[in-house]
Design an enzyme around this catalytic site. Structure first.
Site, mmCIF file in Angstrom:
data_model
loop_
_atom_site.group_PDB
_atom_site.id
_atom_site.type_symbol
_atom_site.label_atom_id
_atom_site.label_comp_id
_atom_site.label_asym_id
_atom_site.label_seq_id
_atom_site.Cartn_x
_atom_site.Cartn_y
_atom_site.Cartn_z
ATOM 1 N N GLU A 171 -6.681 17.648 1.393
ATOM 2 C CA GLU A 171 -7.589 16.493 1.334
ATOM 3 C C GLU A 171 -6.846 15.198 1.655
ATOM 4 O O GLU A 171 -7.371 14.322 2.348
ATOM 5 C CB GLU A 171 -8.235 16.394 -0.045
ATOM 6 C CG GLU A 171 -9.138 17.565 -0.398
ATOM 7 C CD GLU A 171 -8.370 18.764 -0.948
ATOM 8 O OE1 GLU A 171 -7.118 18.689 -1.056
ATOM 9 O OE2 GLU A 171 -9.022 19.784 -1.259
ATOM 10 N N ASP A 231 -2.279 -0.670 6.678
ATOM 11 C CA ASP A 231 -3.235 -1.113 5.662
ATOM 12 C C ASP A 231 -2.735 -2.359 4.942
ATOM 13 O O ASP A 231 -3.525 -3.241 4.596
ATOM 14 C CB ASP A 231 -3.492 0.007 4.658
ATOM 15 C CG ASP A 231 -4.410 1.086 5.223
ATOM 16 O OD1 ASP A 231 -4.810 0.959 6.392
ATOM 17 O OD2 ASP A 231 -4.719 2.053 4.500
ATOM 18 N N GLU A 262 0.830 5.761 0.462
ATOM 19 C CA GLU A 262 0.134 7.016 0.722
ATOM 20 C C GLU A 262 0.821 8.091 -0.118
ATOM 21 O O GLU A 262 2.034 8.001 -0.375
ATOM 22 C CB GLU A 262 0.171 7.384 2.205
ATOM 23 C CG GLU A 262 -0.459 6.361 3.138
ATOM 24 C CD GLU A 262 -1.934 6.118 2.895
ATOM 25 O OE1 GLU A 262 -2.591 7.000 2.279
ATOM 26 O OE2 GLU A 262 -2.440 5.059 3.289
ATOM 27 N N HIS A 303 -4.645 10.543 5.581
ATOM 28 C CA HIS A 303 -3.552 9.804 6.223
ATOM 29 C C HIS A 303 -2.878 10.544 7.372
ATOM 30 O O HIS A 303 -2.147 9.931 8.156
ATOM 31 C CB HIS A 303 -2.493 9.374 5.200
ATOM 32 C CG HIS A 303 -2.003 10.479 4.295
ATOM 33 N ND1 HIS A 303 -1.402 11.626 4.750
ATOM 34 C CD2 HIS A 303 -2.019 10.581 2.931
ATOM 35 C CE1 HIS A 303 -1.054 12.387 3.727
ATOM 36 N NE2 HIS A 303 -1.438 11.791 2.614
ATOM 37 N N HIS A 358 -5.610 6.334 7.433
ATOM 38 C CA HIS A 358 -4.917 5.430 6.519
ATOM 39 C C HIS A 358 -3.418 5.481 6.814
ATOM 40 O O HIS A 358 -2.838 6.545 6.995
ATOM 41 C CB HIS A 358 -5.150 5.845 5.065
ATOM 42 C CG HIS A 358 -6.534 5.554 4.590
ATOM 43 N ND1 HIS A 358 -6.802 5.129 3.309
ATOM 44 C CD2 HIS A 358 -7.729 5.614 5.215
ATOM 45 C CE1 HIS A 358 -8.108 4.947 3.172
ATOM 46 N NE2 HIS A 358 -8.688 5.257 4.321
ATOM 47 N N ASP A 372 0.858 -1.184 0.000
ATOM 48 C CA ASP A 372 0.000 0.000 0.000
ATOM 49 C C ASP A 372 0.891 1.229 0.000
ATOM 50 O O ASP A 372 2.042 1.196 0.471
ATOM 51 C CB ASP A 372 -0.914 0.015 1.227
ATOM 52 C CG ASP A 372 -1.916 1.168 1.167
ATOM 53 O OD1 ASP A 372 -2.649 1.267 0.178
ATOM 54 O OD2 ASP A 372 -1.947 1.981 2.108
#
Length: 243
Positions: free
Chosen positions: A61, A167, A14, A66, A162, A12
């Site tokens: 946003e 994750d 970010e 995160h 997140h 994963d």
């Protein structure tokens, strides 16, 4: 799940954000990579986790998703600094990613910016999209990572924001449940030790009935239950509980 490759990397990322129009990754950067190695359906503990300085600001946003701030990333390495280590870690593996096009798009963009002719990720890794798998298994239902955790009764209570490594760890458990029903994510060494101690025998645990706690409904609960059945009977015309 592919049977051709027994080394899987559940991954994963970010990012600083994504574009609503056009190519979603262009101009944005990866700021966190989290990856969990699974070999023969066992966690190895050989994880990969990096925070990265993006040389641009994180969109508000994205920060709301995160919680990774620009100040936190100021002293972190850049993607170019860890690219070789990351490539060595993932090369030849099957990458398992939820909504793979998102993360692969960013990874290919980062590799391309290095100008080293590395090529697209799917040329040196097999890519499996767990979201696409879930949509085939559960058409018409919600298949976000949180929704799958609820469906498989997997604890995701720590996922208030997140985070790439968290994750990836959660997705590894979800993916193993989706592809074979394994419910225990014991590390390889633990599993091997247990196999030596117990052999291949399956032991059935029998609990004595005297050890079970029986909780009876209170008077108020019984009244509330009957009231609900009255409503079911009135609206539906029949009630199986009273058949």
């Amino acid at each position: 799940m592919s049977t051709a490759n027994n080394r899987q990397i559940v991954l994963d990322t970010e990012t600083t954000g994504m574009n609503m129009i056009g190519v979603h990754y262009e101009g944005h950067r990866i700021i966190e990579i989290g990856a969990v190695e699974v070999i023969n359906r066992r966690l190895t503990g050989n994880n990969f986790h990096m925070y990265l300085k993006p040389d641009r600001l994180v969109d508000p946003e994205a920060f709301g998703v995160h919680g990774i701030a620009d100040e936190f990333l100021a002293d972190k390495p850049m993607f170019a600094d860890i690219a070789d280590e990351f490539l060595e870690y993932i090369r030849g593996a099957e990458l398992v990613i939820h909504n793979a096009s998102f993360d692969i798009g960013f990874m290919d963009y980062e590799f391309g910016m290095l100008k080293r002719d590395i090529g697209k990720t799917d040329t040196f890794c097999q890519v499996t999209d767990s979201l696409a798998m879930a949509r085939k298994m559960y058409p018409g239902k919600r298949n976000s990572l949180d929704a799958l955790c609820n469906r498989y009764e997997i604890d995701n209570s720590k996922r208030t924001l997140h985070g790439a490594l968290l994750d990836a760890e959660i997705l590894a458990e979800v993916f193993l449940m989706m592809t074979g029903g394994q419910t225990s994510l014991a590390f390889s060494a633990d599993v091997d030790q247990n196999s030596q101690n117990t052999g291949d025998n399956i032991q059935r645990i029998v609990r004595p009935s005297s050890g079970l706690r029986v909780v009876n409904a209170s008077d108020d609960e019984i009244i509330a239950h009957e009231s609900r059945l009255d409503l079911v009977l009135k609206k539906g015309g029949s009630c199986l509980w009273r058949a």
